[in-house]
Scaffold this active site. Structure first.
Site, PDB file in Angstrom:
ATOM      1  CB  SER A 120     -35.401   4.805  -6.165  1.00 15.39           C
ATOM      2  OG  SER A 120     -35.615   5.985  -5.442  1.00 15.39           O
ATOM      3  CD  GLU A 132     -35.736   7.850 -11.239  1.00 13.77           C
ATOM      4  OE1 GLU A 132     -36.820   8.412 -10.984  1.00 13.77           O
ATOM      5  OE2 GLU A 132     -35.171   7.102 -10.429  1.00 13.77           O
ATOM      6  CG  HIS A 147     -39.420   7.429  -8.434  1.00 13.23           C
ATOM      7  ND1 HIS A 147     -38.093   7.603  -8.782  1.00 13.23           N
ATOM      8  CD2 HIS A 147     -39.405   6.893  -7.185  1.00 13.23           C
ATOM      9  CE1 HIS A 147     -37.314   7.192  -7.798  1.00 13.23           C
ATOM     10  NE2 HIS A 147     -38.093   6.763  -6.817  1.00 13.23           N
TER      11      HIS A 147
END
Length: 307
Positions: A116, A212, A277
């Protein structure tokens, strides 16, 4: 794009440092994550400022300088074999320019794990240190704590990386075909906002790009992809693998965005490769040569992620 240097795999008893370069960390989740690591016969040590809170900015785990110092000290500590992020959130872009990259390069290679917001650091480790890094679960992350698949895949990558050289997609080919290249990528928003800043690559040419994100509505995903297209960052990319898009809207609204923005690249694109995620997120190495088979839904590494 060339392969990067692979750090050594971990062995039982290895010391791993836990740092928080981004958002604030919940103590109970941190302790639970440390227990998991101890159960793997690792020796986790927590950096001094991991549980800090910024005085005025509640989205940050303490002051920028302290978060950067924790990461640098952990990396430069010869007794530490790996550095693991406690969580994501936001803040790595505020710390990456405060690191002494010469000192970190002199400290030699070791394992780095995060995902992330850590996308910023993955880029920097590739550019400044030339190292393979692992885009995988964070120590205090809910998925890591509650999902055996996420735990076991990270554990296998750390201790026996030859056993997890093929990642399999649950989705379908958005654009068919096979492609070869060196893996790179991460969180789409971080790649887009990091473009043109220090410690980032000028583009994805020759790479297999893994993307992502979380919490970005379809038009914002469109905007980030359009930014990368307009700047030429996607020129020459060999193939694209899409991971999870949690809380980004119904996938039936996202899929046309991917088809519109990525379809024109003329390269294989596979959906839902199972990283990011999502429940049971897989650990993906960045900086390793691999083959993407969009029709089979697989990403196969030429060599184990760690030596």
């Amino acid at each position: 794009m060339k392969d990067l240097r692979r750090p050594a795999r971990l062995a039982p008893g290895a010391r791993v440092a836990v740092v928080a370069p981004s958002g604030p960390v919940a103590e109970e989740r941190l302790q639970a994550g440390l227990d998991v690591l101890r159960g793997w016969d690792l020796d986790p040590v927590v950096a001094p400022h991991v549980l800090d809170r910024h005085d005025t900015l509640g989205h940050l785990a303490g002051a920028d300088a302290d978060r950067a110092a924790d990461l640098q000290r952990a990396w430069c500590d010869p007794s530490v074999d790996a550095v693991l992020c406690a969580r994501g959130g936001y803040g790595a872009q505020r710390t990456v320019d405060l690191l002494d990259w010469d000192a970190m390069r002199a400290a030699g290679p070791k394992v780095f794990v995060g995902f992330s917001d850590a996308t910023t650091l993955h880029e920097a480790f590739a550019v400044r240190l030339g190292l393979v890094t692992l885009y995988g679960p964070v120590v205090a992350g809910v998925d890591f704590l509650k999902n055996a698949r996420a735990q076991e895949h990270l554990k296998a990558t750390l201790f026996a990386p030859e056993t997890v050289r093929t990642l399999t997609s649950a989705g379908t080919a958005l654009a068919p075909g096979r492609a070869r290249g060196v893996t790179l990528g991460g969180c789409l928003a971080l790649l887009a906002t990091g473009h043109g800043t220090p410690h980032t690559r000028p583009g994805a040419r020759g790479g297999l790009l893994l993307l992502e994100d979380v919490g970005e509505r379809p038009y914002r995903v469109d905007r980030a992809l359009t930014q990368l297209l307009r700047t030429g960052w996607l020129d020459g990319v060999a193939g694209v693998a899409l991971g999870s898009w949690a809380s980004c809207g119904p996938y039936e609204e996202l899929r046309p965005v991917f088809a519109d923005r990525l379809g024109g690249l003329g390269v294989p694109v596979v959906e839902e490769l199972g990283f990011g995620h999502c429940d049971g997120a897989l650990t993906v190495p960045f900086g390793v040569s691999a083959e993407l088979d969009a029709d089979a839904g697989t990403l196969t590494l030429d060599a184990p992620a760690l030596s």
